[in-house]
Enzyme design. Structure first.
Site, PDB file in Angstrom:
ATOM      1  N   ASN A 243     -13.049  -3.432   4.663  1.00 49.51           N
ATOM      2  CA  ASN A 243     -14.018  -3.515   3.563  1.00 49.51           C
ATOM      3  C   ASN A 243     -13.915  -4.794   2.725  1.00 49.51           C
ATOM      4  OD1 ASN A 243     -11.721  -2.840   2.238  1.00 49.51           O
ATOM      5  ND2 ASN A 243     -12.523  -1.003   1.226  1.00 49.51           N
TER       6      ASN A 243
ATOM      7  N   HIS B 150     -10.044  -6.439  -1.758  1.00 49.57           N
ATOM      8  CA  HIS B 150      -9.287  -5.499  -2.582  1.00 49.57           C
ATOM      9  C   HIS B 150      -9.558  -5.827  -4.043  1.00 49.57           C
ATOM     10  CE1 HIS B 150      -5.854  -3.253  -4.189  1.00 49.57           C
ATOM     11  NE2 HIS B 150      -5.617  -4.307  -4.945  1.00 49.57           N
TER      12      HIS B 150
ATOM     13  N   TYR C 228       0.822  -1.214   0.000  1.00 46.46           N
ATOM     14  CA  TYR C 228       0.000   0.000   0.000  1.00 46.46           C
ATOM     15  C   TYR C 228       0.860   1.270   0.000  1.00 46.46           C
ATOM     16  CZ  TYR C 228      -4.408  -2.518   0.614  1.00 46.46           C
ATOM     17  OH  TYR C 228      -5.518  -3.316   0.412  1.00 46.46           O
TER      18      TYR C 228
HETATM   19  P1  GDP Z   1     -10.150   0.874  -3.083  1.00 44.34           P
HETATM   20  O1  GDP Z   1      -9.425   1.009  -4.400  1.00 44.34           O
HETATM   21  O2  GDP Z   1     -11.651   0.858  -3.263  1.00 44.34           O
HETATM   22  O3  GDP Z   1      -9.675  -0.290  -2.247  1.00 44.34           O
HETATM   23  O4  GDP Z   1      -9.873   2.207  -2.233  1.00 44.34           O
HETATM   24  P2  GDP Z   1      -8.568   3.121  -2.049  1.00 44.34           P
HETATM   25  O5  GDP Z   1      -7.511   2.759  -3.049  1.00 44.34           O
HETATM   26  O6  GDP Z   1      -9.041   4.537  -1.976  1.00 44.34           O
HETATM   27  O7  GDP Z   1      -8.063   2.737  -0.588  1.00 44.34           O
HETATM   28  C1  GDP Z   1      -7.346   1.547  -0.358  1.00 44.34           C
HETATM   29  C2  GDP Z   1      -7.839   0.912   0.926  1.00 44.34           C
HETATM   30  O8  GDP Z   1      -7.527   1.774   2.021  1.00 44.34           O
HETATM   31  C3  GDP Z   1      -9.353   0.732   1.016  1.00 44.34           C
HETATM   32  O9  GDP Z   1      -9.824  -0.422   0.378  1.00 44.34           O
HETATM   33  C4  GDP Z   1      -9.584   0.691   2.513  1.00 44.34           C
HETATM   34  O10 GDP Z   1      -9.283  -0.592   3.064  1.00 44.34           O
HETATM   35  C5  GDP Z   1      -8.533   1.671   3.017  1.00 44.34           C
HETATM   36  N1  GDP Z   1      -9.137   3.002   3.229  1.00 44.34           N
HETATM   37  C6  GDP Z   1      -9.553   3.906   2.298  1.00 44.34           C
HETATM   38  N2  GDP Z   1     -10.063   5.015   2.870  1.00 44.34           N
HETATM   39  C7  GDP Z   1      -9.988   4.802   4.220  1.00 44.34           C
HETATM   40  C8  GDP Z   1     -10.352   5.562   5.367  1.00 44.34           C
HETATM   41  O11 GDP Z   1     -10.864   6.679   5.264  1.00 44.34           O
HETATM   42  N3  GDP Z   1     -10.104   4.996   6.589  1.00 44.34           N
HETATM   43  C9  GDP Z   1      -9.522   3.752   6.732  1.00 44.34           C
HETATM   44  N4  GDP Z   1      -9.298   3.265   7.964  1.00 44.34           N
HETATM   45  N5  GDP Z   1      -9.158   3.007   5.676  1.00 44.34           N
HETATM   46  C10 GDP Z   1      -9.391   3.502   4.447  1.00 44.34           C
END
Ligand code: GDP
Length: 138
Positions: A113, A116, A50
């Site tokens: 959530n 991935h 990440y």
């Molecule tokens: P994705 O592509 O839908 O998985 O979303 P992103 O790439 O924006 O974020 C990666 C992962 O980071 C997400 O799947 C969540 O597990 C985590 N994440 C994203 N936004 C948040 C947040 O506001 N709080 C927390 N705790 N985790 C987050």
């Protein structure tokens, strides 16, 4: 567009016993498994996976969560795989995810959530290579 994407069943969904149900939904949606493994990420490996989010306020929480328990990693194949899989899993925040999507059904929160899904063909290739050698895929 290529025909492969990468997914992980995250520690919340694995720990809650949803692995079988999620794999079944993925297959029922027409994805074929090209590689599949059960493993656990160290904090260092989760941080590396990440790294693109390193500057985000939730990065520490994300790394801690993703290294908190086993995950199931997979490379999947279907036409237009990246986009089709993101439709199947739904929005990042399950509160905003469409009915019937994997995150709507199984996710606990925006962080925890359930799954991935790669966001581009380029990242799908990078992420698949992060987990699988050539020997571990068909
Ligand atoms: P994705 O592509 O839908 O998985 O979303 P992103 O790439 O924006 O974020 C990666 C992962 O980071 C997400 O799947 C969540 O597990 C985590 N994440 C994203 N936004 C948040 C947040 O506001 N709080 C927390 N705790 N985790 C987050």
């Amino acid at each position: 567009m290529t025909n492969r994407t990468f997914t992980m069943i995250k520690p919340d969904a694995f720990g809650n016993g949803h692995t079988g149900a999620i794999l079944q939904k993925i297959e029922a949606a027409g994805f074929k498994f090209i590689a599949l493994k059960l493993t656990k990420l160290s904090a260092e490996k989760a941080g590396e996976f990440y790294a693109v989010h390193a500057a985000r306020p939730f990065y520490g929480e994300l790394v801690e969560f993703m290294s908190s328990g086993p995950i199931v990693a997979a490379i999947l194949e279907k036409d237009n795989a990246v986009e089709e899989f993101r439709k199947l899993i739904g929005a990042t925040n399950p509160a905003n995810a469409d009915e019937g999507t994997i995150r709507k059904i199984f996710a606990e929160s925006i962080g925890r959530n359930a799954v991935h899904g790669s966001d581009s063909d380029e990242n799908a290739a990078i992420e698949g290579n992060f987990f699988f050698s050539g020997f571990e895929r068909i």
